[in-house]
Design a protein around this motif. Structure first.
Motif, mmCIF file in Angstrom:
data_model
loop_
_atom_site.group_PDB
_atom_site.id
_atom_site.type_symbol
_atom_site.label_atom_id
_atom_site.label_comp_id
_atom_site.label_asym_id
_atom_site.label_seq_id
_atom_site.Cartn_x
_atom_site.Cartn_y
_atom_site.Cartn_z
ATOM 1 N N CYS A 152 0.843 -1.196 0.000
ATOM 2 C CA CYS A 152 0.000 0.000 0.000
ATOM 3 C C CYS A 152 0.881 1.250 0.000
ATOM 4 C CB CYS A 152 -0.929 -0.002 1.200
ATOM 5 S SG CYS A 152 -0.073 -0.320 2.726
ATOM 6 N N PRO A 153 0.448 2.313 -0.707
ATOM 7 C CA PRO A 153 1.264 3.536 -0.713
ATOM 8 C C PRO A 153 1.493 4.042 0.706
ATOM 9 C CG PRO A 153 -0.622 3.716 -2.204
ATOM 10 C CD PRO A 153 -0.809 2.453 -1.439
ATOM 11 N N LEU A 154 2.734 4.448 0.982
ATOM 12 C CA LEU A 154 3.076 4.872 2.340
ATOM 13 C C LEU A 154 2.816 6.361 2.526
ATOM 14 C CD1 LEU A 154 6.558 3.148 2.784
ATOM 15 C CD2 LEU A 154 4.417 2.487 3.871
ATOM 16 N N GLU A 155 2.396 6.728 3.726
ATOM 17 C CA GLU A 155 2.341 8.138 4.099
ATOM 18 C C GLU A 155 3.792 8.608 4.217
ATOM 19 O OE1 GLU A 155 -0.308 10.117 4.692
ATOM 20 O OE2 GLU A 155 -1.559 8.442 4.030
ATOM 21 N N LEU A 156 4.006 9.918 4.047
ATOM 22 C CA LEU A 156 5.368 10.447 4.072
ATOM 23 C C LEU A 156 6.099 10.125 5.382
ATOM 24 C CD1 LEU A 156 7.259 12.019 2.279
ATOM 25 C CD2 LEU A 156 6.343 14.119 3.255
ATOM 26 N N ALA A 157 5.414 10.314 6.499
ATOM 27 C CA ALA A 157 6.059 10.087 7.803
ATOM 28 C C ALA A 157 6.502 8.632 7.937
ATOM 29 C CB ALA A 157 5.101 10.450 8.934
ATOM 30 N N GLU A 158 5.646 7.740 7.454
ATOM 31 C CA GLU A 158 5.955 6.310 7.519
ATOM 32 C C GLU A 158 7.133 5.975 6.598
ATOM 33 O OE1 GLU A 158 2.807 2.661 7.405
ATOM 34 O OE2 GLU A 158 2.251 4.571 6.515
ATOM 35 N N ALA A 159 7.120 6.588 5.395
ATOM 36 C CA ALA A 159 8.190 6.351 4.424
ATOM 37 C C ALA A 159 9.529 6.813 5.012
ATOM 38 C CB ALA A 159 7.901 7.078 3.125
ATOM 39 N N ARG A 160 9.520 7.959 5.694
ATOM 40 C CA ARG A 160 10.765 8.471 6.315
ATOM 41 C C ARG A 160 11.268 7.503 7.379
ATOM 42 N NH1 ARG A 160 8.987 14.560 7.675
ATOM 43 N NH2 ARG A 160 8.929 15.358 5.561
ATOM 44 N N GLU A 161 10.341 7.038 8.183
ATOM 45 C CA GLU A 161 10.721 6.126 9.260
ATOM 46 C C GLU A 161 11.353 4.850 8.694
ATOM 47 O OE1 GLU A 161 7.895 4.218 12.364
ATOM 48 O OE2 GLU A 161 7.497 6.380 12.317
ATOM 49 N N GLN A 162 10.729 4.314 7.639
ATOM 50 C CA GLN A 162 11.241 3.065 7.058
ATOM 51 C C GLN A 162 12.553 3.298 6.310
ATOM 52 O OE1 GLN A 162 8.399 0.620 5.062
ATOM 53 N NE2 GLN A 162 6.822 0.962 6.609
ATOM 54 N N LEU A 163 12.658 4.477 5.649
ATOM 55 C CA LEU A 163 13.908 4.757 4.933
ATOM 56 C C LEU A 163 15.065 4.890 5.932
ATOM 57 C CD1 LEU A 163 15.414 5.264 2.297
ATOM 58 C CD2 LEU A 163 14.840 7.685 2.474
ATOM 59 N N LEU A 164 14.796 5.534 7.049
ATOM 60 C CA LEU A 164 15.841 5.674 8.072
ATOM 61 C C LEU A 164 16.355 4.288 8.506
ATOM 62 C CD1 LEU A 164 17.496 7.537 9.991
ATOM 63 C CD2 LEU A 164 15.642 7.301 11.649
ATOM 64 N N GLU A 165 15.424 3.362 8.684
ATOM 65 C CA GLU A 165 15.832 1.996 9.074
ATOM 66 C C GLU A 165 16.717 1.351 8.006
ATOM 67 O OE1 GLU A 165 12.595 -0.623 10.044
ATOM 68 O OE2 GLU A 165 11.746 0.870 11.418
ATOM 69 N N CYS A 166 16.290 1.489 6.712
ATOM 70 C CA CYS A 166 17.074 0.879 5.613
ATOM 71 C C CYS A 166 18.462 1.502 5.553
ATOM 72 C CB CYS A 166 16.424 1.110 4.252
ATOM 73 S SG CYS A 166 14.737 0.592 4.130
ATOM 74 N N VAL A 167 18.514 2.839 5.722
ATOM 75 C CA VAL A 167 19.787 3.569 5.645
ATOM 76 C C VAL A 167 20.715 3.119 6.768
ATOM 77 C CG1 VAL A 167 20.741 5.881 6.056
ATOM 78 C CG2 VAL A 167 18.946 5.577 4.354
#
Ligand code: B12
Length: 290
Positions: free
Chosen positions: A73-88
């Protein structure tokens, strides 16, 4: 070389019939070329731009060599940031790509990707590094995985028109931050500019000679960290901005410049964001050529 697909392959990836693909191509909604025998051939960038513009989901992205989505499902921006931080922080390239690529495919542009997703995540990485919660290895590896992801995204852009205006971008000697100019390149490419990265950590005199030989309409300089910002502003004004002001428009940005110094830079524009860069270059594109 850009990947080329048949209507049948694209139909399978998009989860539609082959005849729908042929109809979209014949109506001009989806860009394609034809073989000498008259068969339709679809470049990857044309399929991607179709999906973004029409809001059409790509059911099986892996069939086109794209990352399988991190989340359906398309992510909300805040959620996308949180998940990107984890990947990074994990230095996980596959995870980073599987998050950022669908974000772009869902219709977000490179300005949003830069200003609203990647920059805030790295500002957070910086805070975590300062407080000792993130190692230098995590910070550097994090940059690597995002740079690799941006390389993948680059090939999803449509080809440039032969008369597209040129822009160049660089960071000055001693500044090793890659992300701002890599993002600026994609932001400008998306707006139809032939954006060329001259290099990272380049001596000012070499940036100047590249600008003098290429005569770009716009030149970008990004600085994230400078040992002596005051001395740098004096040097860059004298050795770069003043001698080239008649041949290019300088846009400067980056976290290295304290507020008091920004106004001393002899550039056309100081930009705090990619959104501001786009706003500025749109005034140049709209202006009749001299
Ligand atoms: C990654 C990183 C590095 C990496 C970069 C690796 C790489 N391959 O790129 C490396 C290892 C080089 C590094 C080293 C250092 N770093 Co460092 N680093 C960072 C970090 C975490 C992220 C930088 C980044 O990429 N941000 C993401 C980009 C996209 O965000 P941005 O820079 O804000 O850019 C946005 C806007 O500002 C704007 N923009 C920026 N430039 C331009 C240009 C134009 C033309 C336009 C239109 C717009 C624009 O658009 C962008 C998108 O919105 C920052 C933290 C932070 N706050 O960003 C610290 C940070 C920049 N680093 C810092 C420090 C102190 C250092 C070191 C001195 C550490 C040390 N003791 O060795 C060295 C200095 C190295 C050097 N001389 O370059 C400090 C700088 C403080 C300061 N301003 O002086 C920061 C802020 C961390 C902190 N919280 O203290 N770093």
């Amino acid at each position: 070389m850009e990947k080329i697909f048949t209507p049948k392959q694209v139909a399978e990836a998009l989860g539609v019939s082959e005849s729908s693909i042929k109809r979209w191509v014949d109506r001009g909604t989806m860009q394609a070329t034809r073989t000498v025998g008259g068969h339709r051939k679809l470049p990857l960038s044309a399929v991607v731009q179709f999906a973004r513009k029409q809001g059409h989901a790509i059911a099986q992205p892996e069939l086109l060599g794209l990352a399988a989505e991190h989340s359906k499902c398309p992510l909300e921006l805040a959620e996308a940031r949180e998940q990107l931080l984890e990947c990074v922080l994990r230095g996980d390239e596959a995870c980073c790509r599987a998050l950022v690529e669908p974000f772009y495919l869902q219709g977000h542009d490179f300005v949003e990707l830069a200003d609203d997703l990647i920059a805030p995540v790295f500002h957070q990485v910086g805070e975590l590094w300062e407080s000792g919660d993130v190692t230098i290895l995590q910070e550097r590896r994090g940059c690597e995985v995002v740079v690799a992801t941006l390389h993948h995204l680059r090939r999803l852009l449509p080809p440039l028109a032969h008369d597209s205006p040129t822009a160049v971008a660089a960071t000055p000697s001693g500044d090793h931050a890659e992300l701002p100019i890599r993002l600026a390149e994609l932001v400008l490419r998306e707006k139809g500019w032939n954006a060329i990265i001259l290099g990272i950590s380049l001596p000012v005199e070499e940036i100047r000679s590249a600008v003098e030989s290429r005569v770009p309409k716009v030149s970008l300089l990004s600085a994230t960290h400078l040992d002596d910002p005051e001395a740098f502003v004096e040097q860059v004004n004298r050795q770069l901005l003043e001698p080239t002001e008649a041949i290019t428009k300088w846009v400067i940005g980056g976290q290295a410049f304290p507020c008091v110094l920004k106004s001393h830079l002899k550039c056309e524009r100081f930009s705090h964001s990619m959104a501001d860069l786009v706003e500025y270059v749109s005034t140049l594109q709209a202006a009749p050529s001299a």
